[in-house]
Each structure stands twice: as structure tokens, then as C-alpha cells.
Scaffold this motif. Structure first.
Motif, PDB file in Angstrom:
ATOM      1  N   ASP A  69       0.843  -1.204   0.000  1.00 45.80           N
ATOM      2  CA  ASP A  69       0.000   0.000   0.000  1.00 45.80           C
ATOM      3  C   ASP A  69       0.878   1.254   0.000  1.00 45.80           C
ATOM      4  N   GLN A  73       3.170  -0.869   3.697  1.00 41.97           N
ATOM      5  CA  GLN A  73       2.724  -2.097   4.377  1.00 41.97           C
ATOM      6  C   GLN A  73       2.563  -3.212   3.348  1.00 41.97           C
ATOM      7  N   PHE A  75       1.172  -7.034   2.065  1.00 46.96           N
ATOM      8  CA  PHE A  75       0.045  -7.945   2.228  1.00 46.96           C
ATOM      9  C   PHE A  75       0.316  -9.187   1.386  1.00 46.96           C
ATOM     10  N   TRP A  76       0.355 -10.363   2.044  1.00 54.19           N
ATOM     11  CA  TRP A  76       0.587 -11.649   1.379  1.00 54.19           C
ATOM     12  C   TRP A  76      -0.774 -12.308   1.222  1.00 54.19           C
ATOM     13  N   ASP A  78      -3.605 -10.936   0.588  1.00 56.64           N
ATOM     14  CA  ASP A  78      -4.538 -10.050   1.310  1.00 56.64           C
ATOM     15  C   ASP A  78      -4.456 -10.173   2.830  1.00 56.64           C
ATOM     16  N   GLN A  79      -3.400 -10.790   3.367  1.00 51.01           N
ATOM     17  CA  GLN A  79      -3.170 -10.864   4.807  1.00 51.01           C
ATOM     18  C   GLN A  79      -1.965  -9.985   5.141  1.00 51.01           C
ATOM     19  N   PRO A  80      -2.068  -9.144   6.175  1.00 51.18           N
ATOM     20  CA  PRO A  80      -0.930  -8.276   6.519  1.00 51.18           C
ATOM     21  C   PRO A  80       0.328  -9.103   6.799  1.00 51.18           C
ATOM     22  N   LEU A  81       1.449  -8.551   6.369  1.00 41.58           N
ATOM     23  CA  LEU A  81       2.731  -9.244   6.502  1.00 41.58           C
ATOM     24  C   LEU A  81       3.771  -8.246   6.992  1.00 41.58           C
ATOM     25  N   ALA A  82       4.515  -8.636   8.018  1.00 42.54           N
ATOM     26  CA  ALA A  82       5.587  -7.782   8.526  1.00 42.54           C
ATOM     27  C   ALA A  82       6.779  -7.863   7.584  1.00 42.54           C
ATOM     28  N   ASP A  83       7.556  -6.788   7.529  1.00 39.83           N
ATOM     29  CA  ASP A  83       8.728  -6.750   6.649  1.00 39.83           C
ATOM     30  C   ASP A  83       9.732  -7.853   6.994  1.00 39.83           C
TER      31      ASP A  83
END
Length: 138
Positions: A69, A73, A75-76, A78-83
Motif C-alpha cells: 500500500d 505495508q 500484504f501476502w 490479502d493478509q498483513p505481513l511484517a517486513d
């Protein structure tokens, strides 16, 4: 075909027509020659070829949608993913057989540096297929 006219005045222009009769004669002779020789050249040899009863099974690789985005941020699917988790997920995806295709979607306002970092991480992990998903102008 007469080449002269009734008036015997001077200043006659040379004839500028092409005589087509010899060209047509040559064409007809060639046509007859090809009609006679063509059936002689189309002989075939009968061969019993084996038949295959199975078709190769082609598996379609799964696709992984990796979105970024405007704030960076990840998104894998459509699930949030930390760097910090990106490298591990890419390494797992690169080890799968067949290897999944990575589809990268980025927001219009995403910094190019973030996109380049994700592409570099994918290459370092061994991902072979990377595609960009865009939205056409409406």
C-alpha cells in the motif's frame, strides 16, 4: 493489327503496347507441364505410427498476490505481513514445486524504493516468475 494509319502525315509516334500473345503462350505451356508433373511428385509412403494414450499432466502453479500500500505495508494474499517475515515467506515459496508465480501489486503512491526492495528480496530467495498487476485507466 495494322501499324499504319490512313493519313500519310508525318510525326507518327512509336507503338508503346506490349505484345501479350507470346507471354500467354509460355504461361499455358508451363501450366500444362505443371499439371502433368504435379501428380507424379505426390507419392506417399505408408507408415504405421504409434499412438500415444496419455497426455502430459500440466499443473498450474499457484499464484501469490503480494500487495504494497501507499505507506509501504505488505500484504501476502490479502493478509498483513511484517517486513521481517517477507524473506522467510519468499524462501518457502521458492522451494515449492512447481514454483508459484508472484504477482506484485503496488499502490500508485508507493515509493519505488520499497518496490525495488521487494523485487530484490524475491530474486535473492530464488523466485523465478514475478509479474506486476496494474489497474487499467477507466
Amino acid at each position: 493489327m495494322a501499324f499504319g494509319g490512313f493519313n500519310q502525315g508525318g510525326g507518327q509516334a512509336p507503338m508503346s503496347e506490349i505484345n501479350m500473345v507470346p507471354l500467354i503462350d509460355v504461361m499455358l505451356v508451363l501450366l500444362i507441364v505443371f499439371m502433368i508433373t504435379a501428380p507424379l511428385l505426390t507419392h506417399g509412403v505408408k507408415i504405421d505410427l504409434p499412438t500415444a494414450s496419455s497426455a502430459p499432466n500440466q499443473e498450474k502453479p499457484e499464484t501469490v498476490a503480494l500487495a504494497i500500500d501507499a505507506s509501504g505495508q505488505l500484504f501476502w494474499n490479502d493478509q498483513p505481513l511484517a517486513d521481517s517475515e517477507l524473506d522467510a515467506r519468499l524462501a518457502v515459496a521458492a522451494q515449492q514445486e512447481p514454483q508459484p508465480e508472484l504477482h506484485l501489486r503496488a499502490d500508485r503512491d508507493t515509493r519505488y524504493q520499497k518496490i525495488a526492495e521487494v523485487m530484490s528480496a524475491a530474486r535473492a530467495a530464488g523466485v523465478q516468475k514475478l509479474g506486476f498487476i496494474t489497474v487499467p485507466a477507466q
